[in-house]
Design an enzyme around this catalytic site. Structure first.
Site, PDB file in Angstrom:
ATOM      1  N   ASP A 123       0.817  -1.222   0.000  1.00  0.00           N
ATOM      2  CA  ASP A 123       0.000   0.000   0.000  1.00  0.00           C
ATOM      3  C   ASP A 123       0.848   1.267   0.000  1.00  0.00           C
ATOM      4  OD1 ASP A 123      -2.262  -1.684   0.215  1.00  0.00           O
ATOM      5  OD2 ASP A 123      -1.951  -1.798   2.381  1.00  0.00           O
ATOM      6  N   GLY A 167      -4.539  -4.417  -4.391  1.00  0.00           N
ATOM      7  CA  GLY A 167      -5.580  -3.471  -4.800  1.00  0.00           C
ATOM      8  C   GLY A 167      -4.858  -2.219  -5.240  1.00  0.00           C
ATOM      9  N   HIS A 168      -4.594  -2.108  -6.535  1.00  0.00           N
ATOM     10  CA  HIS A 168      -3.800  -0.983  -7.031  1.00  0.00           C
ATOM     11  C   HIS A 168      -4.708   0.128  -7.539  1.00  0.00           C
ATOM     12  CE1 HIS A 168       0.024  -3.655  -7.557  1.00  0.00           C
ATOM     13  NE2 HIS A 168      -0.312  -3.435  -6.313  1.00  0.00           N
ATOM     14  N   LYS A 201       1.948   2.258  -5.151  1.00  0.00           N
ATOM     15  CA  LYS A 201       2.683   1.788  -6.340  1.00  0.00           C
ATOM     16  C   LYS A 201       1.932   2.085  -7.626  1.00  0.00           C
ATOM     17  CE  LYS A 201       2.923  -2.357  -4.471  1.00  0.00           C
ATOM     18  NZ  LYS A 201       2.651  -2.088  -3.054  1.00  0.00           N
ATOM     19  N   GLN A 217       2.088  -5.911  -3.105  1.00  0.00           N
ATOM     20  CA  GLN A 217       2.495  -5.975  -1.693  1.00  0.00           C
ATOM     21  C   GLN A 217       3.834  -5.252  -1.485  1.00  0.00           C
ATOM     22  OE1 GLN A 217       1.439  -9.337  -3.109  1.00  0.00           O
ATOM     23  NE2 GLN A 217      -0.549  -8.454  -2.767  1.00  0.00           N
TER      24      GLN A 217
HETATM   25  P1  IMP Z   1      -2.630 -12.765   1.821  1.00  0.00           P
HETATM   26  O1  IMP Z   1      -1.673 -12.196   0.833  1.00  0.00           O
HETATM   27  O2  IMP Z   1      -4.058 -12.546   1.468  1.00  0.00           O
HETATM   28  O3  IMP Z   1      -2.328 -14.199   2.110  1.00  0.00           O
HETATM   29  O4  IMP Z   1      -2.406 -12.004   3.224  1.00  0.00           O
HETATM   30  C1  IMP Z   1      -1.200 -12.103   3.966  1.00  0.00           C
HETATM   31  C2  IMP Z   1      -0.819 -10.762   4.581  1.00  0.00           C
HETATM   32  O5  IMP Z   1      -0.446  -9.856   3.566  1.00  0.00           O
HETATM   33  C3  IMP Z   1      -1.943 -10.088   5.355  1.00  0.00           C
HETATM   34  O6  IMP Z   1      -1.391  -9.379   6.439  1.00  0.00           O
HETATM   35  C4  IMP Z   1      -2.517  -9.109   4.344  1.00  0.00           C
HETATM   36  O7  IMP Z   1      -3.171  -8.019   4.968  1.00  0.00           O
HETATM   37  C5  IMP Z   1      -1.243  -8.679   3.654  1.00  0.00           C
HETATM   38  N1  IMP Z   1      -1.491  -8.209   2.289  1.00  0.00           N
HETATM   39  C6  IMP Z   1      -1.779  -8.960   1.208  1.00  0.00           C
HETATM   40  N2  IMP Z   1      -1.908  -8.197   0.115  1.00  0.00           N
HETATM   41  C7  IMP Z   1      -1.681  -6.954   0.502  1.00  0.00           C
HETATM   42  C8  IMP Z   1      -1.640  -5.701  -0.188  1.00  0.00           C
HETATM   43  O8  IMP Z   1      -1.833  -5.612  -1.409  1.00  0.00           O
HETATM   44  N3  IMP Z   1      -1.364  -4.610   0.574  1.00  0.00           N
HETATM   45  C9  IMP Z   1      -1.107  -4.680   1.901  1.00  0.00           C
HETATM   46  N4  IMP Z   1      -1.124  -5.823   2.579  1.00  0.00           N
HETATM   47  C10 IMP Z   1      -1.409  -6.940   1.901  1.00  0.00           C
END
Ligand code: IMP
Length: 421
Positions: free
Chosen positions: A13, A40-41, A16, A223
């Site tokens: 977040d 979520g871009h 990007k 991420q």
């Molecule tokens: P997962 O990727 O859904 O398995 O989540 C694993 C961890 O990564 C959790 O803490 C999510 O909140 C975090 N996470 C996954 N995708 C994002 C993102 O795009 N932005 C911020 N945190 C993320």
């Protein structure tokens, strides 16, 4: 020439997508390399907001080709609804998007298992429940279903039958959940196949050809570094490698193709989900950053945890990714704060340390330096010199401590609110 990689340096977040959109007009190809619909871009164009979970953020530029690389995990329903949404606004997705035949598919059982594991486990990760972890684990177990597989009926049938049997046992016996129906899954994949026909290629080959033809490629990370499964705050991480290694693995490009690695870095830090966060502010300051920065997850809507800039984290990202420079985002969110803190280092068990201890990050205490803030609106600033004195001092302070230049400074959500140095 060659390829630029845009990587998040914190816990995701970082903003990007705005930068990818900004660079997209200057490059030939934008490729996503890892993650999936957990991302979520957000891109704002002429006041209209788009949130991309799977489509590369370059899709809004008509002369830019977009690639979903082999390292991405792809949810068919999410991709199709995103394509339709963008097509509605007149963008030509079908001629501009290429999907890797080796990307793994997120099937309904992945989402069901992700959700069930989150519900039942004692130590929650706070996942997005989009099926990311279960899909990547199937990839490693070599039981995954890839985009290319859905074009081979016989193979798909036998693969799905075997995998679904195991998944249904897991769902019903371990999680007491209803079993999933093979016919419905198959039908969904067949519909998806019909929609993406013509877009599926060997993207590794396509990208190498593009390099040979001197095309410029931008690799879009999702991420961030601290969420990397190997270099992040395990187990509170995602299941892929957002860092430079993942960019190569998830596209098939090699290290010699890369000529710039840009670290996308927010002017403060946020994290969503569980896990340690040394500079977190849980009180009024955290709330102020959240409200002003609209820090709510674009995929799940969850409020993001907010805190101060962390130099050790940035130095970690610099080392792991070989950052060339950074793009500093959301500087405008700090406007109005009388004092701004920066963690310049850590102590752990009473001693100062000079690294980001990924496995023991819950044990560190930040050492803070306090800087004066600024009140002036900076969203119209077009050059570094337009910024108020204290905003310039803040940026310079960060640069000196990180040993990295902020080549781009974002001062607002729109494309225009960008200072290039
Ligand atoms: P997962 O990727 O859904 O398995 O989540 C694993 C961890 O990564 C959790 O803490 C999510 O909140 C975090 N996470 C996954 N995708 C994002 C993102 O795009 N932005 C911020 N945190 C993320």
């Amino acid at each position: 020439m060659g390829c630029k990689v845009l990587i998040g340096t914190q816990w995701g977040d970082e903003g990007k997508a705005k930068l990818i959109d900004y660079f997209s007009k200057k490059v030939d190809i934008v490729a996503r390399y890892q993650g999936g619909p957990n991302a979520g871009h957000t891109v704002v164009v002429n006041g209209k907001k788009y949130i991309f979970h799977l489509l590369p953020s370059g899709i809004l530029h008509k002369n830019t080709k977009c690639v979903i690389g082999n390292g991405v995990v792809l949810d068919p329903d999410t991709l199709i609804s995103e394509i339709k949404e963008v097509e509605k606004d007149g963008y030509d997705v079908r001629n501009n998007l290429f999907i890797s035949d080796a990307a793994h598919l997120i099937i309904s059982y992945h989402r069901a298992i992700d959700g069930a594991m989150e519900e039942t486990s004692k130590e929650k990760i706070g996942t997005t429940k989009r099926g990311i972890g279960p899909c990547y684990s199937d990839k490693c177990l070599r039981i995954g279903i890839r985009v290319g597989d859905i074009f081979d009926d016989k193979y798909l049938d036998s693969r799905l039958k075997e995998t679904l049997h195991a998944k249904n046992m897991q769902l019903s016996r371990i999680f007491s959940m209803p079993e999933l129906d093979m016919k419905a899954i198959k039908k969904n994949l067949e519909d998806f196949r019909d929609q993406i026909k013509g877009m599926v290629i060997n993207t590794q080959h396509y990208l190498h050809k593009a390099i040979e033809q001197n095309k410029v490629i931008l690799l879009e990370g999702a991420q961030g570094t601290a969420l990397d499964i190997d270099h992040g705050t395990y187990p509170f991480v995602t299941s892929s490698n957002p860092t430079i290694g993942g960019a190569l693995m998830g596209t098939g490009l090699n290290a010699f193709c890369v000529d710039e690695v840009i670290g996308i870095t927010k002017a403060y830090v946020t994290r969503v989900g569980e896990g340690p966060f040394p500079t977190e502010e849980t009180g009024e300051i955290g709330e102020q950053l959240r409200t002003k920065g609209a820090e709510f997850g674009s995929t799940t809507g969850r409020p993001r945890r907010c805190g101060w800039f962390d130099i050790e984290l940035l130095k970690h990202a610099k080392r792991i990714n070989g950052l060339s420079n950074i793009a500093l985002t959301k500087l405008d969110v700090l406007t109005g704060m009388p004092k701004i803190k920066v963690a310049t280092g850590y102590t752990m068990e009473g001693k100062q340390i000079d690294y980001f201890p990924t496995g023991k990050i819950d044990k560190v205490k930040p050492i803070y330096k306090e800087l004066d803030g600024w009140d002036q609106d900076i969203t119209k600033c077009k050059s570094f010199n337009d910024l108020p004195k204290n905003a310039k001092s803040y940026v310079t302070f960060l640069e000196e401590h990180m040993g990295l230049k902020a080549s781009i400074i974002s001062v607002g959500p729109d494309r225009e609110c960008t200072i290039v140095r």
